[in-house]
Design a protein around this motif. Structure first.
Motif, PDB file in Angstrom:
ATOM      1  N   GLY A 146       0.819  -1.198   0.000  1.00 25.96           N
ATOM      2  CA  GLY A 146       0.000   0.000   0.000  1.00 25.96           C
ATOM      3  C   GLY A 146       0.857   1.254   0.000  1.00 25.96           C
ATOM      4  O   GLY A 146       1.850   1.343   0.732  1.00 25.96           O
ATOM      5  N   PHE A 147       0.478   2.222  -0.830  1.00 28.72           N
ATOM      6  CA  PHE A 147       1.176   3.497  -0.932  1.00 28.72           C
ATOM      7  C   PHE A 147       0.161   4.625  -0.777  1.00 28.72           C
ATOM      8  O   PHE A 147      -1.011   4.470  -1.122  1.00 28.72           O
ATOM      9  CB  PHE A 147       1.870   3.648  -2.291  1.00 28.72           C
ATOM     10  CG  PHE A 147       2.767   2.502  -2.652  1.00 28.72           C
ATOM     11  CD1 PHE A 147       4.099   2.498  -2.286  1.00 28.72           C
ATOM     12  CD2 PHE A 147       2.269   1.405  -3.349  1.00 28.72           C
ATOM     13  CE1 PHE A 147       4.926   1.438  -2.611  1.00 28.72           C
ATOM     14  CE2 PHE A 147       3.083   0.339  -3.693  1.00 28.72           C
ATOM     15  CZ  PHE A 147       4.421   0.358  -3.320  1.00 28.72           C
ATOM     16  N   VAL A 148       0.634   5.753  -0.297  1.00 25.95           N
ATOM     17  CA  VAL A 148      -0.183   6.961  -0.266  1.00 25.95           C
ATOM     18  C   VAL A 148       0.499   8.002  -1.139  1.00 25.95           C
ATOM     19  O   VAL A 148       1.705   8.249  -1.006  1.00 25.95           O
ATOM     20  CB  VAL A 148      -0.362   7.501   1.163  1.00 25.95           C
ATOM     21  CG1 VAL A 148      -1.281   8.724   1.149  1.00 25.95           C
ATOM     22  CG2 VAL A 148      -0.919   6.423   2.088  1.00 25.95           C
ATOM     23  N   ALA A 149      -0.251   8.580  -2.049  1.00 26.54           N
ATOM     24  CA  ALA A 149       0.264   9.636  -2.924  1.00 26.54           C
ATOM     25  C   ALA A 149      -0.081  10.986  -2.315  1.00 26.54           C
ATOM     26  O   ALA A 149      -1.198  11.191  -1.818  1.00 26.54           O
ATOM     27  CB  ALA A 149      -0.344   9.512  -4.314  1.00 26.54           C
ATOM     28  N   TYR A 150       0.880  11.906  -2.349  1.00 33.60           N
ATOM     29  CA  TYR A 150       0.676  13.246  -1.801  1.00 33.60           C
ATOM     30  C   TYR A 150       0.993  14.292  -2.859  1.00 33.60           C
ATOM     31  O   TYR A 150       2.026  14.216  -3.524  1.00 33.60           O
ATOM     32  CB  TYR A 150       1.581  13.480  -0.588  1.00 33.60           C
ATOM     33  CG  TYR A 150       1.221  12.658   0.626  1.00 33.60           C
ATOM     34  CD1 TYR A 150       0.241  13.087   1.516  1.00 33.60           C
ATOM     35  CD2 TYR A 150       1.868  11.446   0.878  1.00 33.60           C
ATOM     36  CE1 TYR A 150      -0.090  12.334   2.635  1.00 33.60           C
ATOM     37  CE2 TYR A 150       1.552  10.690   1.991  1.00 33.60           C
ATOM     38  CZ  TYR A 150       0.571  11.137   2.861  1.00 33.60           C
ATOM     39  OH  TYR A 150       0.246  10.387   3.966  1.00 33.60           O
ATOM     40  N   HIS A 158       3.260  19.614 -10.787  1.00 26.50           N
ATOM     41  CA  HIS A 158       2.721  18.278 -11.005  1.00 26.50           C
ATOM     42  C   HIS A 158       3.524  17.220 -10.253  1.00 26.50           C
ATOM     43  O   HIS A 158       3.588  16.063 -10.670  1.00 26.50           O
ATOM     44  CB  HIS A 158       2.725  17.962 -12.508  1.00 26.50           C
ATOM     45  CG  HIS A 158       4.055  18.192 -13.166  1.00 26.50           C
ATOM     46  ND1 HIS A 158       4.389  19.387 -13.758  1.00 26.50           N
ATOM     47  CD2 HIS A 158       5.135  17.406 -13.303  1.00 26.50           C
ATOM     48  CE1 HIS A 158       5.617  19.313 -14.240  1.00 26.50           C
ATOM     49  NE2 HIS A 158       6.097  18.114 -13.966  1.00 26.50           N
ATOM     50  N   HIS A 159       4.097  17.600  -9.124  1.00 27.92           N
ATOM     51  CA  HIS A 159       4.964  16.696  -8.368  1.00 27.92           C
ATOM     52  C   HIS A 159       4.152  15.946  -7.317  1.00 27.92           C
ATOM     53  O   HIS A 159       3.265  16.505  -6.679  1.00 27.92           O
ATOM     54  CB  HIS A 159       6.083  17.483  -7.697  1.00 27.92           C
ATOM     55  CG  HIS A 159       7.309  16.676  -7.397  1.00 27.92           C
ATOM     56  ND1 HIS A 159       7.300  15.622  -6.497  1.00 27.92           N
ATOM     57  CD2 HIS A 159       8.578  16.750  -7.873  1.00 27.92           C
ATOM     58  CE1 HIS A 159       8.527  15.104  -6.436  1.00 27.92           C
ATOM     59  NE2 HIS A 159       9.314  15.760  -7.268  1.00 27.92           N
ATOM     60  N   LEU A 160       4.494  14.675  -7.143  1.00 31.20           N
ATOM     61  CA  LEU A 160       3.899  13.820  -6.127  1.00 31.20           C
ATOM     62  C   LEU A 160       4.994  13.205  -5.253  1.00 31.20           C
ATOM     63  O   LEU A 160       6.120  13.002  -5.701  1.00 31.20           O
ATOM     64  CB  LEU A 160       3.101  12.676  -6.766  1.00 31.20           C
ATOM     65  CG  LEU A 160       1.845  13.031  -7.549  1.00 31.20           C
ATOM     66  CD1 LEU A 160       1.455  11.873  -8.470  1.00 31.20           C
ATOM     67  CD2 LEU A 160       0.687  13.355  -6.607  1.00 31.20           C
ATOM     68  N   LEU A 161       4.634  12.900  -4.011  1.00 34.35           N
ATOM     69  CA  LEU A 161       5.407  12.018  -3.159  1.00 34.35           C
ATOM     70  C   LEU A 161       4.655  10.715  -3.039  1.00 34.35           C
ATOM     71  O   LEU A 161       3.417  10.692  -3.050  1.00 34.35           O
ATOM     72  CB  LEU A 161       5.573  12.607  -1.754  1.00 34.35           C
ATOM     73  CG  LEU A 161       6.179  13.997  -1.602  1.00 34.35           C
ATOM     74  CD1 LEU A 161       6.169  14.393  -0.126  1.00 34.35           C
ATOM     75  CD2 LEU A 161       7.596  14.044  -2.155  1.00 34.35           C
ATOM     76  N   TYR A 162       5.383   9.615  -2.891  1.00 28.31           N
ATOM     77  CA  TYR A 162       4.776   8.312  -2.624  1.00 28.31           C
ATOM     78  C   TYR A 162       5.348   7.772  -1.326  1.00 28.31           C
ATOM     79  O   TYR A 162       6.573   7.631  -1.189  1.00 28.31           O
ATOM     80  CB  TYR A 162       5.056   7.324  -3.762  1.00 28.31           C
ATOM     81  CG  TYR A 162       4.442   7.720  -5.080  1.00 28.31           C
ATOM     82  CD1 TYR A 162       3.100   7.476  -5.340  1.00 28.31           C
ATOM     83  CD2 TYR A 162       5.212   8.347  -6.062  1.00 28.31           C
ATOM     84  CE1 TYR A 162       2.529   7.848  -6.560  1.00 28.31           C
ATOM     85  CE2 TYR A 162       4.651   8.718  -7.275  1.00 28.31           C
ATOM     86  CZ  TYR A 162       3.313   8.465  -7.519  1.00 28.31           C
ATOM     87  OH  TYR A 162       2.756   8.836  -8.722  1.00 28.31           O
ATOM     88  N   HIS A 163       4.468   7.490  -0.385  1.00 31.57           N
ATOM     89  CA  HIS A 163       4.891   6.998   0.924  1.00 31.57           C
ATOM     90  C   HIS A 163       4.360   5.574   1.120  1.00 31.57           C
ATOM     91  O   HIS A 163       3.192   5.303   0.840  1.00 31.57           O
ATOM     92  CB  HIS A 163       4.328   7.901   2.029  1.00 31.57           C
ATOM     93  CG  HIS A 163       4.792   7.547   3.399  1.00 31.57           C
ATOM     94  ND1 HIS A 163       3.943   7.468   4.482  1.00 31.57           N
ATOM     95  CD2 HIS A 163       6.038   7.237   3.874  1.00 31.57           C
ATOM     96  CE1 HIS A 163       4.631   7.153   5.565  1.00 31.57           C
ATOM     97  NE2 HIS A 163       5.895   7.001   5.222  1.00 31.57           N
ATOM     98  N   GLU A 164       5.241   4.692   1.553  1.00 28.78           N
ATOM     99  CA  GLU A 164       4.836   3.328   1.900  1.00 28.78           C
ATOM    100  C   GLU A 164       4.916   3.209   3.427  1.00 28.78           C
ATOM    101  O   GLU A 164       6.001   3.023   3.982  1.00 28.78           O
ATOM    102  CB  GLU A 164       5.748   2.294   1.237  1.00 28.78           C
ATOM    103  CG  GLU A 164       5.276   0.871   1.484  1.00 28.78           C
ATOM    104  CD  GLU A 164       6.157  -0.163   0.791  1.00 28.78           C
ATOM    105  OE1 GLU A 164       5.603  -1.186   0.340  1.00 28.78           O
ATOM    106  OE2 GLU A 164       7.393   0.034   0.725  1.00 28.78           O
ATOM    107  N   PRO A 165       3.788   3.341   4.120  1.00 28.59           N
ATOM    108  CA  PRO A 165       3.832   3.325   5.584  1.00 28.59           C
ATOM    109  C   PRO A 165       4.467   2.068   6.172  1.00 28.59           C
ATOM    110  O   PRO A 165       5.164   2.149   7.194  1.00 28.59           O
ATOM    111  CB  PRO A 165       2.341   3.432   5.972  1.00 28.59           C
ATOM    112  CG  PRO A 165       1.706   4.140   4.822  1.00 28.59           C
ATOM    113  CD  PRO A 165       2.427   3.625   3.608  1.00 28.59           C
ATOM    114  N   ALA A 166       4.273   0.931   5.538  1.00 26.64           N
ATOM    115  CA  ALA A 166       4.795  -0.316   6.100  1.00 26.64           C
ATOM    116  C   ALA A 166       6.311  -0.323   6.198  1.00 26.64           C
ATOM    117  O   ALA A 166       6.881  -0.858   7.156  1.00 26.64           O
ATOM    118  CB  ALA A 166       4.309  -1.504   5.270  1.00 26.64           C
ATOM    119  N   SER A 167       6.979   0.257   5.216  1.00 24.23           N
ATOM    120  CA  SER A 167       8.437   0.282   5.220  1.00 24.23           C
ATOM    121  C   SER A 167       9.013   1.608   5.702  1.00 24.23           C
ATOM    122  O   SER A 167      10.202   1.700   6.020  1.00 24.23           O
ATOM    123  CB  SER A 167       8.978  -0.007   3.810  1.00 24.23           C
ATOM    124  OG  SER A 167       8.651   1.049   2.916  1.00 24.23           O
TER     125      SER A 167
END
Length: 305
Positions: A146-150, A158-167
């Motif tokens: 699972g990832f969260v896009a910000y 048009h920039h995004l961050l992608y965070h993987e809470p599990a890791s």
């Protein structure tokens, strides 16, 4: 020190044959993910990196794009043509330019001129049916990951961050600046056309609030000191921005102002990373282009005052 999770691999795409300039990230699993495939000119390096992990372009299922600049997303259309099973995730402001890149390529050509083909290779359109549009705040499930896009303005709208809470991993594209393995020096990435200093600050505050275990930079590598990294980048960006603003107020010609920023950048590098390969920093982020981006920002502010 940090430990990269076993299901995340850094691929050095060996841009123009030089190491530690453009990274792509392979996320292993039932549905393999690639974060920022890099430019088409570096596709042989990407393929070689995939091969070291027993994989091919045709095995990939998802592309997560932090933003659409050529050094990050340029190979996307080519990869989709080779692998029609790919899904491409991209910011809503960048998606139209992936589908029809004519305007993007005109803008890039103004920066790179006759070097476009050598630096980046071709940028093929990505058919709309392969594109999933993100606005920020979405949760993306890929298999069991699972990832969260910000939404993350600053380097680009048009920039995004992608965070993987599990890791605890945070893929931050160019919003976290330029840093070479083995060094603490972090250089801003501020090319035109839409640098946003207020956007940077909001994005850095977001990154701090996430308190990631790992920052994964395209330029270049993985770092476990996220809060210190962001603080150093904030300070360096403030120095560069102040110098550019003062230069514009002085009335000096553009070449003189750009040269002043180059001198500051070289002095910082000499103090903080004296043994670093200067050409790598320059290839990852031209100081002259960084000056152009900051100058454009301040001129727009002056025009709207």
């Amino acid at each position: 020190m940090y430990t990269l999770p076993s299901n995340i691999r850094l691929i050095d795409t060996m841009h123009l044959g030089r190491p530690s300039v453009v990274a792509s990230y392979l996320l292993l699993g039932e549905e393999p993910v690639l974060v920022d495939p890099g430019p088409t000119s570096a596709l042989p390096g990407l393929e070689a990196g995939l091969a070291t992990h027993g994989m091919h372009v045709e095995d990939l299922r998802v592309l997560l794009l932090t933003h659409i600049h050529l050094d990050h997303a340029g190979a996307t259309g080519t990869l989709v043509r080779r692998n029609p099973k790919l899904r491409v995730y991209v910011h809503e402001r960048g998606a139209p330019h992936m589908i029809d890149p004519e305007k993007l390529l005109r803008s890039a050509t103004r920066l790179y001129g006759d070097n476009m083909a050598r630096l980046w290779g071709e940028f093929l359109p990505t058919p709309a049916e392969y594109v999933t549009i993100l606005r920020g705040g979405e949760q993306i499930m890929v298999g069991e990951r699972g990832f969260v896009a910000y939404d993350a303005p600053g380097h680009a709208s048009h920039h995004l961050l992608y965070h993987e809470p599990a890791s605890g991993a945070l893929w931050c594209g160019d919003d976290a600046g330029i840093r070479m393995p083995g060094y603490d020096y972090i250089r801003p990435a501020t090319p035109p056309p839409d640098i946003d200093l207020e956007g940077f600050e909001r994005t850095w505050q977001l990154m701090e609030s996430l308190n990631p275990k790992l920052l994964l930079l395209t330029h270049f590598g993985v770092y476990g000191d996220a809060l210190r990294h962001i603080a150093e980048l904030r300070a360096c960006t403030a120095r560069w921005s102040a110098l550019v603003q003062e230069g514009l107020q002085s009335g000096a010609d553009d070449a003189e102002q750009s040269a002043a920023l180059q001198r500051l950048a070289e002095a910082e590098l000499e103090i903080s990373a004296p043994n670093a390969e200067k050409t790598v920093y320059a290839q990852a982020a031209s100081v002259d282009q960084c000056w152009q981006g900051l100058a454009r920002y301040w001129r727009k502010r002056q025009d709207s005052a």
